[in-house]
Design an enzyme around this catalytic site. Structure first.
Site, PDB file in Angstrom:
ATOM      1  N   GLU A   1      74.295 -27.773  -4.811  1.00 61.99           N
ATOM      2  CA  GLU A   1      75.517 -28.503  -5.176  1.00 61.99           C
ATOM      3  C   GLU A   1      75.233 -29.397  -6.385  1.00 61.99           C
ATOM      4  O   GLU A   1      75.432 -30.612  -6.341  1.00 61.99           O
ATOM      5  CB  GLU A   1      76.016 -29.348  -3.994  1.00 61.99           C
ATOM      6  CG  GLU A   1      76.233 -28.555  -2.722  1.00 61.99           C
ATOM      7  CD  GLU A   1      76.793 -29.383  -1.562  1.00 61.99           C
ATOM      8  OE1 GLU A   1      77.291 -30.501  -1.773  1.00 61.99           O
ATOM      9  OE2 GLU A   1      76.728 -28.886  -0.417  1.00 61.99           O
TER      10      GLU A   1
ATOM     11  N   GLU B   1      73.750 -31.504   6.560  1.00 65.46           N
ATOM     12  CA  GLU B   1      73.672 -32.970   6.660  1.00 65.46           C
ATOM     13  C   GLU B   1      73.474 -33.486   8.085  1.00 65.46           C
ATOM     14  O   GLU B   1      74.152 -34.412   8.516  1.00 65.46           O
ATOM     15  CB  GLU B   1      74.921 -33.602   6.039  1.00 65.46           C
ATOM     16  CG  GLU B   1      75.105 -33.224   4.576  1.00 65.46           C
ATOM     17  CD  GLU B   1      76.408 -33.731   3.969  1.00 65.46           C
ATOM     18  OE1 GLU B   1      77.144 -34.475   4.640  1.00 65.46           O
ATOM     19  OE2 GLU B   1      76.688 -33.366   2.806  1.00 65.46           O
TER      20      GLU B   1
HETATM   21  O1  9MR Z   1      83.735 -31.096  -3.019  1.00 65.51           O
HETATM   22  C1  9MR Z   1      84.207 -31.304  -1.698  1.00 65.51           C
HETATM   23  C2  9MR Z   1      85.456 -32.149  -1.731  1.00 65.51           C
HETATM   24  O2  9MR Z   1      86.516 -31.434  -2.340  1.00 65.51           O
HETATM   25  C3  9MR Z   1      85.831 -32.579  -0.337  1.00 65.51           C
HETATM   26  O3  9MR Z   1      86.923 -33.478  -0.381  1.00 65.51           O
HETATM   27  C4  9MR Z   1      84.634 -33.242   0.339  1.00 65.51           C
HETATM   28  C5  9MR Z   1      84.940 -33.673   1.749  1.00 65.51           C
HETATM   29  O4  9MR Z   1      83.832 -34.260   2.356  1.00 65.51           O
HETATM   30  O5  9MR Z   1      83.551 -32.317   0.371  1.00 65.51           O
HETATM   31  C6  9MR Z   1      83.122 -31.992  -0.912  1.00 65.51           C
HETATM   32  O6  9MR Z   1      81.991 -31.164  -0.836  1.00 65.51           O
HETATM   33  C7  9MR Z   1      80.848 -31.709  -0.169  1.00 65.51           C
HETATM   34  C8  9MR Z   1      80.083 -30.546   0.411  1.00 65.51           C
HETATM   35  O7  9MR Z   1      80.900 -29.765   1.215  1.00 65.51           O
HETATM   36  C9  9MR Z   1      78.876 -31.032   1.203  1.00 65.51           C
HETATM   37  N1  9MR Z   1      78.044 -31.880   0.390  1.00 65.51           N
HETATM   38  C10 9MR Z   1      78.711 -32.976  -0.285  1.00 65.51           C
HETATM   39  C11 9MR Z   1      79.885 -32.439  -1.104  1.00 65.51           C
HETATM   40  C12 9MR Z   1      80.528 -33.558  -1.893  1.00 65.51           C
HETATM   41  O8  9MR Z   1      81.090 -34.483  -1.020  1.00 65.51           O
END
Ligand code: 9MR
Length: 380
Positions: free
Chosen positions: A292, A165
């Protein structure tokens, strides 16, 4: 054969016929009998993001259906490297050992990201943004971090989300990342890929283990502005003609692919957008990775919706259409990973509205296969 036994046979045949014709929505109380990983074995691996505690609740599903794993949170900097010299490998090790035990591979997520950093911000503390001192200190810290993770997991991780990102929705580099701020430019992206490539070559080079692949990962990759910016970044890293220079004296890096996070909705993006993105990534000589995947059923609603059987069927049709695109592009797609296993475990239950139920995955809150699962395996 008596009339009565003939009648009974007829009834049984009718019943079997009715069961055979029943729409998949009537199948409840099962995780499904066709393993996703087998059904897709000639297309790509099928992964799930999870944590050790989530896995414990759905391990029967993961054992049966998935042949790839991502640590949903446990390899992120804030969890695994929360302070200088402090490492917390417990959860990541547990998932890596599970994967090793099964002989399946993992995706490394995520080496350099602006989110889920250590609470005390230790890497940046005491540094002055955009100075040689900050760049030099951060390069050392970054290299140690990357070396340590690659050394520990290179045997089980076959591809890494090296940078996550880093490009904003408007197409420029994201300037609100502390990495950008302290390096004073996007130069940090180069170093992240450089150190990962070097570490992979050093640790995996002589062992016969194939080198892990280098990915850039982002959301909304189907958005053409963002997609073009990502491809420009890839061209800059490999120094295509007319791209900006790399840090002085550094050699180009050809990365392997782009991860499309695919946090999608019932009506966005359409399959043309998805196909266009896959084509553009392939056209740039890269692999596309669906990293994802989930399809929010609640997008746009401020509270918990009623996930009716009609909605479940609409979502199933949506998954069917998306997987049909994935299958017909399997030469361009390296893997498909769901962001979670069952609806109760999804991050979307807390985003963008906290505490609202969502229904984005293939398995429901009771860990039964949803119509979406049957739609994904419904092809010859
Ligand atoms: O699924 C993840 C969640 O448990 C966390 O709280 C969050 C924090 O930003 O991150 C989520 O995973 C993210 C991933 O690492 C990067 N792309 C977006 C995902 C959803 O937010």
């Amino acid at each position: 054969m008596t009339i009565r036994s003939l009648f009974r046979l007829g009834l049984i045949a009718l019943l079997l016929f009715a069961v055979g014709c029943a729409p998949p929505t009537t199948q409840v109380g099962t995780i499904g009998s066709t393993p996703l990983q087998d059904k897709y074995s000639t297309y790509f691996t099928i992964g799930a993001a999870t944590t050790p505690s989530k896995l414990a609740a759905v391990q029967n599903i993961v054992d049966f259906h998935f042949d790839r794993l991502t640590c949903e949170n446990d390899m992120k900097w804030g969890v695994i490297h929360p302070d200088a010299g402090t490492w917390n490998f417990t959860a990541a090790d547990a998932l890596a050992d599970y994967a090793r035990g099964r002989g399946i591979t993992m995706t490394g997520h995520a080496l350099i990201w602006h989110n889920q950093l250590p609470a005390n911000n230790w890497m940046f503390t005491g540094l002055t943004p955009d100075t040689d001192g900050a760049r030099s200190a951060l390069k050392t810290i970054m290299q140690t971090h990357i070396d340590t993770l690659v050394e520990r997991y290179y045997d089980v991780i076959d591809n890494w989300d090296v940078v996550n990102e880093a490009i904003s929705d408007g197409g420029g580099y994201r300037t609100d990342s502390p990495w950008y701020e302290y390096f004073g430019s996007e130069e940090y992206i180069y170093w992240a890929f450089r150190y990962t490539k070097d570490a992979l070559e050093a640790h995996a080079g002589g062992t016969g283990t194939s080198l892990g692949k280098l990915y850039y990962n982002d959301y909304s990759v189907v958005n053409s502005t963002k997609l073009n910016a990502i491809i420009d970044m890839v061209k800059w890293l490999r120094q295509d003609p007319s791209t900006p220079p790399l840090p002085a004296g550094q050699s180009p890096i050809a990365i392997d692919g782009v991860g499309l996070q695919a946090h999608w909705q019932m009506d966005w993006p359409n399959t043309t957008l998805i196909q266009n993105a896959i084509n553009a990534i392939d056209g740039a000589g890269l692999k596309a990775k669906i990293s994802e995947l989930d399809i929010s059923a609640s997008y746009g609603s401020s509270g918990t919706i009623n996930f009716t059987s009609e909605l479940a069927q609409i979502q199933a049709n949506r998954y069917a259409a998306i997987f049909s695109v994935f299958r017909s592009n399997n030469d361009k797609i390296s893997s498909v990973t769901f962001w979670g296993v069952s609806d109760d475990q999804s991050w979307l239950n807390n985003f963008p509205v906290s505490g609202r139920d969502d229904y984005p995955l293939l398995f429901d809150r009771s860990h039964n296969a949803k119509p979406a699962y049957y739609a994904v395996i419904d092809f010859n």
